[in-house]
Write a protein that holds these residues in place. Sequence first.
Motif: not given
Length: 186
Positions: A89-114
């Motif tokens: 989890w990388n959080g900014g002031i208002v939003q952040g990015t959740l990075t999920v590592y699953a089965s050798g893959n990396r998924a970045e889900i951005k602009q999630i409310p903090k």
Amino acid sequence: MANIKPVRPDIDAAAARLGGVVFGSKREIAKLPEVLWEGEAVHMLATGNYGGGLGLLAMTDHRLIFLKHGFMSQQIEDFPYSKVSSVQWNGGIVQGTLTVYASGNRAEIKQIPKADGKALADRLRMHIAQGSTPAATAPASAVGGQPTAPVQDIASRLATLDQLYAAGAVSDAEYQDRRTKILDSL
């Protein structure tokens, strides 16, 4: 949950916790029951941007789901807890990015409310730390390939139903009906 039609008690309760941040997610919230496995309960929701589109993150008792349901395209990706190896989890002031590592893959889900993103990351870490076996976190396959809930999940579903009933989100009749269906699934 202003301006959203009731969908299902667990989804409605999770949407209400979004604190009104449902812009662009109403269609996904309405479509979510179509993506869920039988007996799968939603615990948390958040909005986020993944794969070039704003969509809905749904944390259930079995997996994390990203759902985008636009007019021209639809996207569904799920991350079963048994396949998730790490969460960042990388959080900014208002939003952040959740990075999920699953089965050798990396998924970045951005602009999630903090607040939502931090809560999702913490809960995902809890699932990883528990070291659950796939049988405890993902449905077993029934005859014909339809997912069924593991026996361990029955207690979790009953507990969720009891919480919804205590919160007044489920009527007496709905409570009895759903309790009977859960017990019948044994």
